[in-house]
Design an enzyme around this catalytic site. Sequence first.
Site, mmCIF file in Angstrom:
data_model
loop_
_atom_site.group_PDB
_atom_site.id
_atom_site.type_symbol
_atom_site.label_atom_id
_atom_site.label_comp_id
_atom_site.label_asym_id
_atom_site.label_seq_id
_atom_site.Cartn_x
_atom_site.Cartn_y
_atom_site.Cartn_z
ATOM 1 N N LYS A 54 0.837 -1.200 0.000
ATOM 2 C CA LYS A 54 0.000 0.000 0.000
ATOM 3 C C LYS A 54 0.874 1.252 0.000
ATOM 4 C CE LYS A 54 -3.905 -2.408 2.069
ATOM 5 N NZ LYS A 54 -4.712 -2.730 3.257
ATOM 6 N N GLN A 98 -5.047 -1.774 9.471
ATOM 7 C CA GLN A 98 -4.899 -3.083 8.836
ATOM 8 C C GLN A 98 -5.476 -4.180 9.727
ATOM 9 O OE1 GLN A 98 -3.878 -3.478 5.679
ATOM 10 N NE2 GLN A 98 -4.122 -5.677 5.741
ATOM 11 N N ASP A 121 -11.246 2.502 3.629
ATOM 12 C CA ASP A 121 -11.493 1.057 3.512
ATOM 13 C C ASP A 121 -12.980 0.762 3.290
ATOM 14 O OD1 ASP A 121 -9.370 -0.741 3.509
ATOM 15 O OD2 ASP A 121 -9.037 -0.568 5.671
HETATM 16 N N1 GUN Z 1 -7.136 -7.152 5.808
HETATM 17 C C1 GUN Z 1 -7.455 -7.863 4.696
HETATM 18 N N2 GUN Z 1 -7.950 -7.040 3.747
HETATM 19 C C2 GUN Z 1 -7.962 -5.810 4.275
HETATM 20 C C3 GUN Z 1 -8.359 -4.540 3.770
HETATM 21 O O1 GUN Z 1 -8.844 -4.380 2.641
HETATM 22 N N3 GUN Z 1 -8.190 -3.480 4.618
HETATM 23 C C4 GUN Z 1 -7.703 -3.632 5.871
HETATM 24 N N4 GUN Z 1 -7.601 -2.530 6.628
HETATM 25 N N5 GUN Z 1 -7.329 -4.789 6.359
HETATM 26 C C5 GUN Z 1 -7.451 -5.869 5.565
#
Ligand code: GUN
Length: 294
Positions: A54, A98, A121
């Site tokens: 990211k 996350q 998100d």
């Molecule tokens: N864990 C797995 N996929 C995601 C996501 O799209 N965002 C976040 N914050 N955590 C995740």
Amino acid sequence: MEYQLIDGKATATAIKQEIAGEVKAIVAAGGKQPHLAAILVGHDGGSETYVKNKVIACEQCGFKSTLIRFEADVTEAELLACVEKLNKDVDVDGFIVQLPLPKHIDEQKIIMAIDYRKDVDGFHPINVGRMSIGLPCFISATPLGILTLLQHYKIETSGRKCVILGRSNIVGKPMAQLMMQKQYGDATVTVCHSHSKDLKKECREADIIIAAIGRPDFVTADMVKPGAVVVDVGTTRVADETRKSGFRLNGDVKFDEVAPLCSFITPVPGGVGPMTICSLMKNTLAAGKREFYK
Ligand code: GUN
């Protein structure tokens, strides 16, 4: 049958280039550089990789990024204080926490604490609710990435039968909502999960299968109608001594036997994964532009 591979990596690269162009124009016109912050708790291998990717994607798009790390023994109060700080930080346009979080922390409580206007998100109930009734909002990254791929490859979804395997809050549920809505998938949607009866039969009737159950090689040739479109969201780490890392990412679809039946199929890796991060970048750009919320 000759199937077409859906190249998520190339599609994501193209979209990130478009975003970078737009950011350049915004900054040249005196506007603000979009800024994404990420909170990472602990040292889970998968989460480390996702967050690292990211941060790289932010650089590719011309965004500013901030990574905030906590050890796995962080308290819920400390995490909530950090969320509150990011909510108030006028330079931060959007941020993510996350997942998964350590067991002693209430994930939903953390998500609810995020200002929905910065929830890139799309996990906050306000965004989930707005998405489900078709209002402008942040749409969670994996479903949005899948929709973008289907559009990019001009795959017809309207009126077609779509089976979604899995009912998670992050993928299955929002995917079902989007695929059923008129302005997105406009499809006839069935959601199957671990307790579904006749799951194989449901799959065999599907024009489009979206597999998001996290069980390696779950979808086999006997579950797929000839000419179907198969989207594989699985990314389970499976031990593999031939790899330097000691593992490989395994999808939910038994690719070698399923692919010859398909019109279109996504590979793992290089299918949905890169699109997920690309969607987060789209949402961050939208946050920077205050596209959905003032
Ligand atoms: N864990 C797995 N996929 C995601 C996501 O799209 N965002 C976040 N914050 N955590 C995740």
